[in-house]
Design an enzyme around this catalytic site. Structure first.
Site, PDB file in Angstrom:
ATOM      1  N   GLU A 139       4.949   7.381   0.792  1.00 35.70           N
ATOM      2  CA  GLU A 139       4.910   8.834   0.940  1.00 35.70           C
ATOM      3  C   GLU A 139       5.985   9.387   1.867  1.00 35.70           C
ATOM      4  O   GLU A 139       6.044   9.011   3.030  1.00 35.70           O
ATOM      5  CB  GLU A 139       3.527   9.238   1.501  1.00 35.70           C
ATOM      6  N   GLU A 148      -5.198  17.752   0.463  1.00 36.49           N
ATOM      7  CA  GLU A 148      -4.931  17.240   1.805  1.00 36.49           C
ATOM      8  C   GLU A 148      -4.389  18.378   2.648  1.00 36.49           C
ATOM      9  O   GLU A 148      -3.219  18.426   3.001  1.00 36.49           O
ATOM     10  CB  GLU A 148      -3.941  16.069   1.748  1.00 36.49           C
TER      11      GLU A 148
END
Length: 266
Positions: free
Chosen positions: A152, A247
């Site tokens: 990520e 998120e």
């Protein structure tokens, strides 16, 4: 939101008003069938009873654990993973089997391996070599249960070197594991100045998981200016059929922060 992708609730940023083990059930009550977590324990190898309590909390809630982060060090203290950190590489390796073991019990398909900040006392080359070894080991372990390891790009961490999708893809290409994929957090990419529309147009086939938050503020969709609906529709049109992780930090309460998403879409 016009597309048909499925949502999973990141219970490390949402429902934080509740104790961690009560959050999966809260997500289920709010209409969701899936949750994801950052590493939910203090150390890389927690006591078995803590692991069992976590697994039971997810199972008892009747939700799917779609994603779990490998141990990433002291996140509140600024750590962003151990994958490329030579002195703590052993901790990451010890954590691999615990993480994949939890995933095996809960049918988890995605494991996020945060790359780690640049550290003093090691060259970038040394860190990147360690990272490639560790990602290969993690991917090998995840492959045993048919799961994927995620890499990520992250914003807000100045010494974290994976900032753009291209940075992550370069590392993934070095590792050459079939089950290593890009975690496209549309918020982090936008904040870091990536061309998100171009990433979607050119690399949807490399995207193994998606997360969203709006910008500025990292709050729920609709609180900022990111074209999230349009981008998710583009991902879907290009063949992405995975989960979308919520998120974000709720701007008020967690419950209220779901107002943008009709109950039947959860």
């Amino acid at each position: 939101m016009s597309h048909q992708l499925r949502y999973t609730v990141n219970c490390s940023l949402l429902f934080t008003e509740l104790p961690l083990l009560e959050r999966p059930a809260a997500a289920q009550r709010a209409g969701f069938s899936a949750v994801e977590f950052w590493w939910p324990f203090v150390e890389a190898v927690p006591p078995d009873r803590q692991v069992d309590a976590f697994v039971n909390a997810v199972t008892d809630a009747g939700v799917q654990l779609t994603g779990l982060n490998f141990f990433a060090g002291d996140m509140p203290g600024g750590d962003r993973g151990l994958v490329s950190w030579p002195k703590r590489s052993g901790e990451f390796r010890d954590n691999i089997d615990v993480t994949v073991g939890i995933g095996e019990r809960l049918g988890t398909q995605g494991f996020n391996a945060l790359y780690g900040n640049r550290v003093d006392g090691a060259t970038e080359q040394e860190q990147d070599d360690v990272a490639v070894e560790n990602l290969a080991l993690a991917a090998q372990a995840a492959a045993r249960i048919g799961a994927t390891v995620l890499l990520e790009p992250v914003s807000g961490a100045p010494r974290y070197p994976i900032k753009l999708a291209a940075d992550a893809l370069e590392v993934i290409d070095r590792v050459q594991a079939a089950n290593l994929g890009l975690l496209a957090d549309l918020y982090h990419l936008a904040v870091n100045g990536d061309d998100v529309d171009r990433v979607i147009a050119e690399h949807t086939d490399r995207v193994a998981h998606v997360q969203i938050a709006d910008n500025p503020g990292r709050n729920e969709p609709g609180t900022g200016t990111l074209p999230l609906d349009q981008q998710l529709s583009a991902l879907e049109a290009n063949g992405y059929a995975g989960w979308v992780g919520l998120e974000y930090k709720p701007s008020t309460t967690t419950e209220t922060s779901f107002g943008w998403l009709p109950f039947e879409r959860r």
